[in-house]
Design an enzyme around this catalytic site. Structure first.
Site, PDB file in Angstrom:
ATOM      1  N   HIS A 156      -2.298  -4.070   0.429  1.00  0.00           N
ATOM      2  CA  HIS A 156      -2.284  -4.467  -0.984  1.00  0.00           C
ATOM      3  C   HIS A 156      -2.792  -3.245  -1.731  1.00  0.00           C
ATOM      4  CE1 HIS A 156      -3.498  -7.724  -4.204  1.00  0.00           C
ATOM      5  NE2 HIS A 156      -2.566  -6.889  -4.628  1.00  0.00           N
ATOM      6  N   LEU A 157      -2.001  -2.689  -2.636  1.00  0.00           N
ATOM      7  CA  LEU A 157      -2.268  -1.364  -3.199  1.00  0.00           C
ATOM      8  C   LEU A 157      -3.696  -1.226  -3.722  1.00  0.00           C
ATOM      9  CD1 LEU A 157      -1.311   1.453  -3.915  1.00  0.00           C
ATOM     10  CD2 LEU A 157      -0.352   0.540  -6.037  1.00  0.00           C
ATOM     11  N   HIS A 158      -4.406  -0.224  -3.189  1.00  0.00           N
ATOM     12  CA  HIS A 158      -5.774   0.039  -3.603  1.00  0.00           C
ATOM     13  C   HIS A 158      -6.156   1.474  -3.285  1.00  0.00           C
ATOM     14  CE1 HIS A 158      -6.137  -0.894   0.679  1.00  0.00           C
ATOM     15  NE2 HIS A 158      -7.311  -0.257   0.686  1.00  0.00           N
ATOM     16  N   LEU A 159      -7.083   1.995  -4.078  1.00  0.00           N
ATOM     17  CA  LEU A 159      -7.716   3.276  -3.809  1.00  0.00           C
ATOM     18  C   LEU A 159      -9.208   3.016  -3.602  1.00  0.00           C
ATOM     19  CD1 LEU A 159      -5.331   3.792  -6.115  1.00  0.00           C
ATOM     20  CD2 LEU A 159      -6.134   6.139  -5.894  1.00  0.00           C
TER      21      LEU A 159
ATOM     22  N   GLN B 240       0.833  -1.207   0.000  1.00  0.00           N
ATOM     23  CA  GLN B 240       0.000   0.000   0.000  1.00  0.00           C
ATOM     24  C   GLN B 240       0.872   1.265   0.000  1.00  0.00           C
ATOM     25  OE1 GLN B 240      -2.947   0.345  -0.755  1.00  0.00           O
ATOM     26  NE2 GLN B 240      -4.079   1.869   0.398  1.00  0.00           N
TER      27      GLN B 240
END
Length: 360
Positions: free
Chosen positions: A192-195, A155
């Protein structure tokens, strides 16, 4: 096969106004999110049914939008324990490769070739963004924008993710479509990369708040109103440049171990003085607010409300009716203030950040 939404700059919606008498027809992106989201709600794929949320505007100059969402506080997945802003991705913990495939709405990808036939080996690298429902929604249309989940990115913002976040706002015809990001240590629940993306059909002060120029040539400002932070403004022609600048800011914060929240919304062009009624309603471009803040490590506190991307922007989802009905603007400011950097630290950080941006 996942539905695919391939878009270009021709799909950006530029004639958006706040407080328009007639709501504009939904854009293609709006229809994909709204229809897919409603379908998944009807099929029971969320942790709870989300109807119209009880909403009140808190009296006071900040215009806080309070909403009662009791079930989110009860039903949502237990947040991961976060120990560092630079914590590595851990495949054994929950991540977006482990979700029910029916939670995925569609993939979105930018057409950078203008429809021309180009050999596969000459195609530019684009960000494949997977859009899925947030099974514990804050508001209507609450979805997650996940850059290629198989990459297993932690993230920490990337330029490609920021760019698609800005473009998503420009692809919506609704002034109420918002995108946001919580870093690790700033109440991110999953590493965990998210927008986040969602609709909030109430005007927020951040859309028109007064700013002070810091680096005018980069459209980089300081937010004058509470909560003080930084702001970047872009219209459709400057998205790539804006994404680069934002990542220079967030990379600097990560390097200094400073937690941060971002909020992307349609907003009027920045100004240091009161605007006319017409200027106040303009929503041609996107405002990106960036708040450095104190880090919160360990599992999330589940109090009246956590101070993350939407709370800093003035949207307050409450978990219990008493707090929703009784909390005052002064009490909200007192809670939010605890998570902001002290004035002397923020001033020092601003000097370092401006110097950093001017040398890049």
């Amino acid at each position: 096969m996942l539905p695919q939404f391939v878009y270009s700059t021709q799909d950006f919606v530029t004639d958006v106004l706040q407080k328009r008498e007639t709501r504009p027809p939904p854009s293609k992106l709006d229809s994909l999110i709204r229809d897919g989201w409603t379908d998944r709600m009807d099929r029971g794929l969320f942790r709870y049914h989300l109807g119209d949320l009880e909403t009140r505007i808190l009296p006071g100059s900040n215009g806080y939008v309070a909403q009662l969402n009791v079930q989110r506080g009860i039903e949502r997945r237990k947040p991961q324990e976060i120990l560092s802003i630079q914590q590595e991705f851990n495949p054994s913990q929950f991540n977006f490769n482990k979700i029910n495939a029916e939670e995925i709405l569609f993939e979105m990808m930018k057409d950078t070739c203008g429809g021309r036939d180009v050999p596969d080996d000459q195609l530019p690298q684009t960000c494949r963004m997977v859009v899925l429902i947030n099974v514990s929604p804050l508001e209507f249309g609450h979805c997650l924008l996940v850059p290629d989940p198989s990459l297993c990115l932690p993230q920490i913002l990337t330029r490609a993710a920021v760019q698609v976040g800005i473009e998503s706002v420009l692809l919506s015809s609704s002034p109420g479509f918002r995108v946001g990001f919580n870093s690790l240590g700033a109440f991110a629940s999953v590493n965990h990369l998210h927008l986040h993306g969602y609709y909030l059909d109430h005007e927020l002060k951040i859309e028109s708040s007064l700013v002070k120029p810091l680096i005018p040539e980069k459209n980089f400002f300081r937010i004058q109103d509470f909560p003080v932070g930084f702001l970047l403004y872009t219209e459709s022609e400057e998205v790539e440049t804006a994404a680069r600048t934002i990542c220079e800011v967030t990379d600097f914060f990560v390097g200094e171990n400073i937690a941060h929240n971002l909020f992307l919304t349609r907003g009027c062009p920045p100004s240091g003085q009161m605007q006319t009624a017409k200027e106040h309603c303009l929503r041609k471009g996107v405002r990106i607010a960036i708040w450095p803040r104190t880090s919160c490590f360990g599992a999330k506190e589940e109090s009246a409300f956590n101070v993350a991307l939407c709370e800093l922007a003035g949207h307050l989802p409450f978990k219990n009716k008493k707090d929703f009905e009784c909390t005052t603007e002064r009490e909200v400011i007192s809670i939010v203030q605890k998570y902001l950097l002290p004035d002397d630290e923020l001033h020092k950080l601003e000097e370092q950040l401006v110097k950093h941006l001017l040398t890049h």
